[in-house]
Design a protein around this motif. Structure first.
Motif, PDB file in Angstrom:
ATOM      1  N   LEU A 154      -4.823   1.800 -10.914  1.00 17.97           N
ATOM      2  CA  LEU A 154      -3.371   1.870 -10.742  1.00 17.97           C
ATOM      3  C   LEU A 154      -2.987   1.610  -9.292  1.00 17.97           C
ATOM      4  CD1 LEU A 154      -2.487   4.923 -12.960  1.00 17.97           C
ATOM      5  CD2 LEU A 154      -1.483   2.648 -13.133  1.00 17.97           C
ATOM      6  N   ALA A 155      -3.772   2.166  -8.376  1.00 14.72           N
ATOM      7  CA  ALA A 155      -3.491   1.950  -6.952  1.00 14.72           C
ATOM      8  C   ALA A 155      -3.614   0.466  -6.615  1.00 14.72           C
ATOM      9  CB  ALA A 155      -4.450   2.770  -6.095  1.00 14.72           C
ATOM     10  N   ARG A 156      -4.610  -0.192  -7.189  1.00 13.95           N
ATOM     11  CA  ARG A 156      -4.768  -1.632  -6.952  1.00 13.95           C
ATOM     12  C   ARG A 156      -3.536  -2.388  -7.455  1.00 13.95           C
ATOM     13  NH1 ARG A 156      -8.874  -5.852  -9.766  1.00 13.95           N
ATOM     14  NH2 ARG A 156      -7.507  -5.314 -11.496  1.00 13.95           N
ATOM     15  N   ALA A 157      -3.064  -1.990  -8.633  1.00 15.80           N
ATOM     16  CA  ALA A 157      -1.870  -2.643  -9.186  1.00 15.80           C
ATOM     17  C   ALA A 157      -0.661  -2.405  -8.279  1.00 15.80           C
ATOM     18  CB  ALA A 157      -1.596  -2.122 -10.597  1.00 15.80           C
ATOM     19  N   LEU A 158      -0.521  -1.181  -7.773  1.00 11.65           N
ATOM     20  CA  LEU A 158       0.607  -0.882  -6.880  1.00 11.65           C
ATOM     21  C   LEU A 158       0.529  -1.739  -5.619  1.00 11.65           C
ATOM     22  CD1 LEU A 158       0.720   3.024  -7.022  1.00 11.65           C
ATOM     23  CD2 LEU A 158       2.267   1.408  -8.155  1.00 11.65           C
TER      24      LEU A 158
END
Ligand SMILES: Nc1ncnc2c1ncn2[C@@H]1O[C@H](COP(=O)(O)OP(=O)(O)O)[C@@H](O)[C@H]1O
Ligand SMILES: [Mg+2]
Length: 269
Positions: A154-158
């Motif tokens: 999720l952090a990568r997507a953000l």
């Protein structure tokens, strides 16, 4: 209403059919999603939920039809599109730290041959903070729990700062408190007019979580605002004979229509 019509849809799928070994797993799907919504993709196992996302992401051959994002082909706006695959489909033995993985989200902006700068690292750390993972930045991804791996993704997507996000079961293996925090995060993103599309399993939390739903079972059963679309009869059509489950959801929908909504869905568990 007029405003909605004049705005370019975040996603438009037309006449989409996908088959494996000549057996269709998605059949003639037509839908449009407005921008800035938190959208749930709901349907039983094997309904084609993951296939739908992969087809939109250009990862599978289509038997017919097309998908457009903001009225454009995927290839023309790839950096505006983010995809979080199902956790099982990823090789977590790949040697990379949590921070490395999140920095990968910046490559679309960086270009392949530019090294990440301090600003990129800071941005990546900020995204890790948002998912409560900053203290794991230098851990190898193979050493994380399932929920931590999911949050890293999720952090990568953000970090990608896209305009539309596809997330395939992002809550698998995530504890309830983290799930709540992430939903809050996704909701804030939609406030900034991001479109977030989430494959979701838990029917009980659907009315609380999502503005819109896509009900899928090989065919599109329904797509629209949750209040008018997540109905007993649409669920019946989506899930077929699984009646005990459905009557629970029927109860939930009834409860949801009472004004005292706060926490009711969770209490139902
Ligand atoms: N690569 C593949 N080859 C053959 N069949 C597949 C492949 N991927 C998915 N399927 C089949 O397509 C159907 C839909 O799968 P999937 O989209 O993963 O369902 P969901 O995500 O809704 O559980 C299932 O019957 C699955 O077995
Ligand atoms: Mg799936």
């Amino acid at each position: 209403m007029e405003k909605e019509i004049s705005i370019t849809p975040a996603l438009e799928i037309h006449d989409l059919t996908v088959a494996f070994d000549r057996k269709p797993v998605l059949w003639n799907i037509d839908l449009k999603l407005p921008q800035g919504k938190l959208v749930g993709i709901i349907g039983p196992n094997g309904a084609g939920k993951s296939t739908l996302i992969k087809a939109v992401m250009g990862l599978l051959p289509l038997s017919s039809g097309f998908a457009k994002l903001f009225d454009q082909d995927l290839n023309d706006i790839r950096t505006r599109v983010s995809y979080v695959p199902q956790r099982e489909s990823v090789d977590w033995d790949f040697p990379a730290s949590v921070l490395d993985v999140v920095l990968m989200g910046r490559y679309g902006k960086l270009g392949l041959f530019n090294r990440p700068r301090k600003a990129d690292r800071d941005a990546a750390m900020d995204c890790l903070k948002q998912v409560g993972m900053e203290q794991y930045a230098h851990r190898q991804i193979s050493q994380l729990s399932g929920g931590q791996q999911q949050r890293t993704f999720l952090a990568r997507a953000l970090a990608q700062q896209a305009d539309i996000y596809f997330m395939d079961e992002p809550f698998a293996g995530v504890d309830a408190a983290t799930e709540k925090a992430i939903i809050e995060l996704l909701r804030n993103m939609t406030q900034a007019n991001k479109t977030v599309i989430v494959v979701h399993h838990d029917l009980q939390s659907v009315p609380q979580y999502f503005d819109w739903v896509i009900l899928l079972n090989t065919r599109l059963i329904a797509c629209g605002p949750t209040a008018s679309t997540f109905t007993q009869s649409n669920l019946q059509e989506t899930y077929g004979g699984k009646l005990t489950l459905l009557s629970d959801v029927g109860d939930l929908i009834k409860r949801e229509s009472f004004p005292n909504r706060e926490g009711s869905a969770k209490q139902a568990l």
